[in-house]
Motif scaffolding. Sequence first.
Motif, PDB file in Angstrom:
ATOM      1  N   GLU A 256       0.092   2.557 -11.028  1.00  0.00           N
ATOM      2  CA  GLU A 256      -0.017   1.211 -10.468  1.00  0.00           C
ATOM      3  C   GLU A 256       1.018   0.999  -9.371  1.00  0.00           C
ATOM      4  O   GLU A 256       0.726   0.412  -8.323  1.00  0.00           O
ATOM      5  N   HIS A 257       2.235   1.494  -9.621  1.00  0.00           N
ATOM      6  CA  HIS A 257       3.300   1.367  -8.632  1.00  0.00           C
ATOM      7  C   HIS A 257       2.952   2.114  -7.348  1.00  0.00           C
ATOM      8  O   HIS A 257       3.085   1.575  -6.245  1.00  0.00           O
ATOM      9  N   ASP A 258       2.485   3.365  -7.502  1.00  0.00           N
ATOM     10  CA  ASP A 258       2.150   4.170  -6.322  1.00  0.00           C
ATOM     11  C   ASP A 258       0.993   3.564  -5.550  1.00  0.00           C
ATOM     12  O   ASP A 258       0.976   3.577  -4.313  1.00  0.00           O
ATOM     13  N   TYR A 259       0.007   3.028  -6.272  1.00  0.00           N
ATOM     14  CA  TYR A 259      -1.144   2.416  -5.594  1.00  0.00           C
ATOM     15  C   TYR A 259      -0.701   1.191  -4.798  1.00  0.00           C
ATOM     16  O   TYR A 259      -1.129   0.980  -3.659  1.00  0.00           O
ATOM     17  N   GLN A 260       0.169   0.377  -5.402  1.00  0.00           N
ATOM     18  CA  GLN A 260       0.652  -0.811  -4.695  1.00  0.00           C
ATOM     19  C   GLN A 260       1.476  -0.424  -3.471  1.00  0.00           C
ATOM     20  O   GLN A 260       1.336  -1.033  -2.409  1.00  0.00           O
ATOM     21  N   MET A 261       2.326   0.589  -3.621  1.00  0.00           N
ATOM     22  CA  MET A 261       3.117   1.029  -2.483  1.00  0.00           C
ATOM     23  C   MET A 261       2.218   1.553  -1.363  1.00  0.00           C
ATOM     24  O   MET A 261       2.469   1.311  -0.177  1.00  0.00           O
ATOM     25  N   ALA A 262       1.167   2.282  -1.749  1.00  0.00           N
ATOM     26  CA  ALA A 262       0.267   2.856  -0.748  1.00  0.00           C
ATOM     27  C   ALA A 262      -0.530   1.796  -0.006  1.00  0.00           C
ATOM     28  O   ALA A 262      -1.001   2.032   1.106  1.00  0.00           O
ATOM     29  N   THR A 263      -0.690   0.619  -0.622  1.00  0.00           N
ATOM     30  CA  THR A 263      -1.429  -0.457   0.028  1.00  0.00           C
ATOM     31  C   THR A 263      -0.508  -1.496   0.660  1.00  0.00           C
ATOM     32  O   THR A 263      -0.981  -2.542   1.108  1.00  0.00           O
ATOM     33  N   GLY A 264       0.789  -1.225   0.652  1.00  0.00           N
ATOM     34  CA  GLY A 264       1.711  -2.123   1.327  1.00  0.00           C
ATOM     35  C   GLY A 264       2.194  -3.274   0.486  1.00  0.00           C
ATOM     36  O   GLY A 264       2.503  -4.354   1.001  1.00  0.00           O
ATOM     37  N   ILE A 265       2.278  -3.083  -0.844  1.00  0.00           N
ATOM     38  CA  ILE A 265       2.783  -4.124  -1.744  1.00  0.00           C
ATOM     39  C   ILE A 265       4.051  -3.603  -2.388  1.00  0.00           C
ATOM     40  O   ILE A 265       4.042  -2.551  -3.032  1.00  0.00           O
ATOM     41  N   THR A 266       5.138  -4.328  -2.219  1.00  0.00           N
ATOM     42  CA  THR A 266       6.417  -3.900  -2.785  1.00  0.00           C
ATOM     43  C   THR A 266       6.677  -4.647  -4.085  1.00  0.00           C
ATOM     44  O   THR A 266       6.312  -5.808  -4.234  1.00  0.00           O
ATOM     45  N   GLY A 267       7.322  -3.969  -5.020  1.00  0.00           N
ATOM     46  CA  GLY A 267       7.625  -4.590  -6.299  1.00  0.00           C
ATOM     47  C   GLY A 267       6.466  -4.459  -7.271  1.00  0.00           C
ATOM     48  O   GLY A 267       5.363  -4.033  -6.919  1.00  0.00           O
ATOM     49  N   ASP A 268       6.715  -4.834  -8.524  1.00  0.00           N
ATOM     50  CA  ASP A 268       5.699  -4.766  -9.573  1.00  0.00           C
ATOM     51  C   ASP A 268       4.973  -6.098  -9.627  1.00  0.00           C
ATOM     52  O   ASP A 268       5.493  -7.085 -10.141  1.00  0.00           O
ATOM     53  N   VAL A 269       3.753  -6.144  -9.097  1.00  0.00           N
ATOM     54  CA  VAL A 269       3.017  -7.397  -8.959  1.00  0.00           C
ATOM     55  C   VAL A 269       1.749  -7.341  -9.791  1.00  0.00           C
ATOM     56  O   VAL A 269       1.037  -6.332  -9.799  1.00  0.00           O
ATOM     57  N   GLU A 270       1.462  -8.442 -10.496  1.00  0.00           N
ATOM     58  CA  GLU A 270       0.240  -8.552 -11.292  1.00  0.00           C
ATOM     59  C   GLU A 270      -0.653  -9.633 -10.685  1.00  0.00           C
ATOM     60  O   GLU A 270      -0.193 -10.504  -9.931  1.00  0.00           O
ATOM     61  N   ALA A 271      -1.937  -9.583 -11.063  1.00  0.00           N
ATOM     62  CA  ALA A 271      -2.896 -10.551 -10.536  1.00  0.00           C
ATOM     63  C   ALA A 271      -2.528 -11.975 -10.943  1.00  0.00           C
ATOM     64  O   ALA A 271      -2.818 -12.939 -10.226  1.00  0.00           O
ATOM     65  N   GLY A 272      -1.878 -12.125 -12.099  1.00  0.00           N
ATOM     66  CA  GLY A 272      -1.530 -13.455 -12.578  1.00  0.00           C
ATOM     67  C   GLY A 272      -0.226 -14.004 -12.036  1.00  0.00           C
ATOM     68  O   GLY A 272       0.169 -15.126 -12.373  1.00  0.00           O
ATOM     69  N   ASP A 273       0.493 -13.257 -11.193  1.00  0.00           N
ATOM     70  CA  ASP A 273       1.759 -13.734 -10.643  1.00  0.00           C
ATOM     71  C   ASP A 273       1.529 -14.922  -9.716  1.00  0.00           C
ATOM     72  O   ASP A 273       0.451 -15.089  -9.127  1.00  0.00           O
ATOM     73  N   ASN A 274       2.570 -15.732  -9.565  1.00  0.00           N
ATOM     74  CA  ASN A 274       2.432 -16.933  -8.745  1.00  0.00           C
ATOM     75  C   ASN A 274       2.319 -16.589  -7.260  1.00  0.00           C
ATOM     76  O   ASN A 274       2.565 -15.454  -6.840  1.00  0.00           O
ATOM     77  N   VAL A 275       1.941 -17.593  -6.485  1.00  0.00           N
ATOM     78  CA  VAL A 275       1.672 -17.405  -5.059  1.00  0.00           C
ATOM     79  C   VAL A 275       2.920 -16.918  -4.326  1.00  0.00           C
ATOM     80  O   VAL A 275       2.845 -16.021  -3.478  1.00  0.00           O
ATOM     81  N   PHE A 410      10.390  14.367   3.572  1.00  0.00           N
ATOM     82  CA  PHE A 410      11.673  13.830   4.033  1.00  0.00           C
ATOM     83  C   PHE A 410      12.164  12.728   3.101  1.00  0.00           C
ATOM     84  O   PHE A 410      13.348  12.687   2.725  1.00  0.00           O
ATOM     85  N   PHE A 411      11.246  11.841   2.709  1.00  0.00           N
ATOM     86  CA  PHE A 411      11.619  10.765   1.783  1.00  0.00           C
ATOM     87  C   PHE A 411      12.113  11.331   0.458  1.00  0.00           C
ATOM     88  O   PHE A 411      13.081  10.835  -0.126  1.00  0.00           O
ATOM     89  N   GLN A 412      11.428  12.371  -0.023  1.00  0.00           N
ATOM     90  CA  GLN A 412      11.839  13.012  -1.272  1.00  0.00           C
ATOM     91  C   GLN A 412      13.241  13.594  -1.130  1.00  0.00           C
ATOM     92  O   GLN A 412      14.054  13.504  -2.058  1.00  0.00           O
ATOM     93  N   LYS A 413      13.538  14.145   0.017  1.00  0.00           N
ATOM     94  CA  LYS A 413      14.833  14.776   0.255  1.00  0.00           C
ATOM     95  C   LYS A 413      15.962  13.761   0.233  1.00  0.00           C
ATOM     96  O   LYS A 413      17.049  14.039  -0.280  1.00  0.00           O
ATOM     97  N   ILE A 414      15.709  12.560   0.765  1.00  0.00           N
ATOM     98  CA  ILE A 414      16.765  11.539   0.835  1.00  0.00           C
ATOM     99  C   ILE A 414      16.685  10.560  -0.335  1.00  0.00           C
ATOM    100  O   ILE A 414      17.264   9.472  -0.291  1.00  0.00           O
ATOM    101  N   LYS A 415      15.910  10.942  -1.401  1.00  0.00           N
ATOM    102  CA  LYS A 415      15.859  10.176  -2.645  1.00  0.00           C
ATOM    103  C   LYS A 415      15.199   8.806  -2.472  1.00  0.00           C
ATOM    104  O   LYS A 415      15.612   7.825  -3.093  1.00  0.00           O
ATOM    105  N   ILE A 416      14.167   8.742  -1.643  1.00  0.00           N
ATOM    106  CA  ILE A 416      13.355   7.536  -1.505  1.00  0.00           C
ATOM    107  C   ILE A 416      11.958   7.852  -2.011  1.00  0.00           C
ATOM    108  O   ILE A 416      11.448   8.940  -1.790  1.00  0.00           O
ATOM    109  N   ASP A 417      11.338   6.895  -2.709  1.00  0.00           N
ATOM    110  CA  ASP A 417      10.009   7.114  -3.284  1.00  0.00           C
ATOM    111  C   ASP A 417       9.028   7.570  -2.209  1.00  0.00           C
ATOM    112  O   ASP A 417       8.737   6.819  -1.268  1.00  0.00           O
ATOM    113  N   PRO A 418       8.477   8.796  -2.322  1.00  0.00           N
ATOM    114  CA  PRO A 418       7.547   9.296  -1.304  1.00  0.00           C
ATOM    115  C   PRO A 418       6.263   8.491  -1.208  1.00  0.00           C
ATOM    116  O   PRO A 418       5.542   8.584  -0.212  1.00  0.00           O
ATOM    117  N   ALA A 419       5.943   7.697  -2.235  1.00  0.00           N
ATOM    118  CA  ALA A 419       4.719   6.896  -2.201  1.00  0.00           C
ATOM    119  C   ALA A 419       4.709   5.914  -1.034  1.00  0.00           C
ATOM    120  O   ALA A 419       3.649   5.488  -0.579  1.00  0.00           O
TER     121      ALA A 419
END
Length: 454
Positions: A256-275, A410-419
């Motif tokens: 879920e995290h990787d899918y959200q990152m790949a679509t340009g959504i940061t953080g752990d977000v659910e459909a029921g979260d506020n606006v 490169f992201f993996q090398k500098i310890k940033i999530d490659p997603a």
Amino acid sequence: MEKEFLDNILALIERQDSPALTALLEDMHPADIAELCDELDVDDARFLYRMLDNETAADVLVEMDEDKRQELLDELPSEVIASKFIDNMDTDDAVDIIQELDEDRQEEVLSHIGDIEQASDIVDLMQYDEDTAGGLMGTEMVVVNENMSMPECLQEMRKQAEDLDDIHNVYVVDNDGRLKGVFPLKKMITNPSVSKVKYVMDEDLISTKVDTPIEDVVQMIEKYNLVAVPVVDSIGRLQGQITVDDVIDELREQQEHDYQMATGITGDVEAGDNVFRQTWSRIPWLLIGMLGGILNSILLGRFEGTLAEYVGLVLFIPLIGGTGGNVGTQSSAIVVQGLANGSLNTSNIWKQVFKESAVALINAVVLSMLVFGYNIFRFGFSEAVTYAVPLSMFALVLIGTLWGTMLPLFFQKIKIDPAIATGPFVQITNDLLGMVIYILVVDILTKNNIFALI
């Protein structure tokens, strides 16, 4: 959940028909009850919880949506959380629940736990980073000493099993608590006369350290088809175990995290979260995308004269930008997947780069030839667009694919999530890259009067 069933539950709650509710809930799985509670408001969910025995209530709480669970916990006294829920949970689940509370509430709940040994285990587990094996493991397991006789071992196993829901493995330790092996139950049946456990235990077992990243544990369980893996400390003492159901939950969260990152959504977000939360999770990449669009317009503005002279070039700007983003996202997705499942490592990175280069070359030839054929049919041989677009396409597919391949590495090398690289980042950068290549190709062709010679 079916609306008719939900309406029936709401009607029973409104009438406070406890016997009817209890009868309905007895036949439901805890996961289904949790889904039902997610559909109710917090007052109705709290009333429903009163109908459940403590063990079922604890199982339901674990399965509930995180935000809904937080609402329910906020309404309950600390002593109720401890006695009704925590006392009836495995330690790993209990830690997850307690860590969702603020620090003051955590201390209150821990002080009301009836089993001092369980409270001590929970406190110990809370010291581990939640992204490590120690933060995921539970302490509920069957452990026997290597020097036990078969009758002693069987008696000890029966004693410990009384407090466990499931038994995945029986672990064997020495007098210092160091993990020595696993006790195969088949041996107990086929070799009941063997004097000691250490003579029949299986020493060839796979374990992990408490500080091992969860991603590595997931790969280990998947690779070796394990149902459980023991967790040891730095000197080999058995601390707990991670079961496959814990890994499935973790794997789902990672996906879920990787899918959200790949679509340009940061953080752990659910459909029921506020606006506000949903907006805040999306707007950073939208702003970056807007900045990329502005830079594109600046690049095209500096090339305004040529575009005005060769109007047909303008028609292919969306094609150039879209193709660059697509090839980059495809190649980066393959690399991120390889990094995630462990199939791609330092020993075969350059093999993957070479393979992506070969794929890019084939794709570049195919796409550029198709565009060239289309342009000849539409514009003929004497127009700038006929040659500029396929040449730009060829260069962009090659460069864009390599860029999409190298960026997650490169992201993996500098310890940033490659997603991060699989989504808007590659899309935006390759869009800019495409425009730069397009402008350079057209500029070279026009300045050298290539079209005037045709």
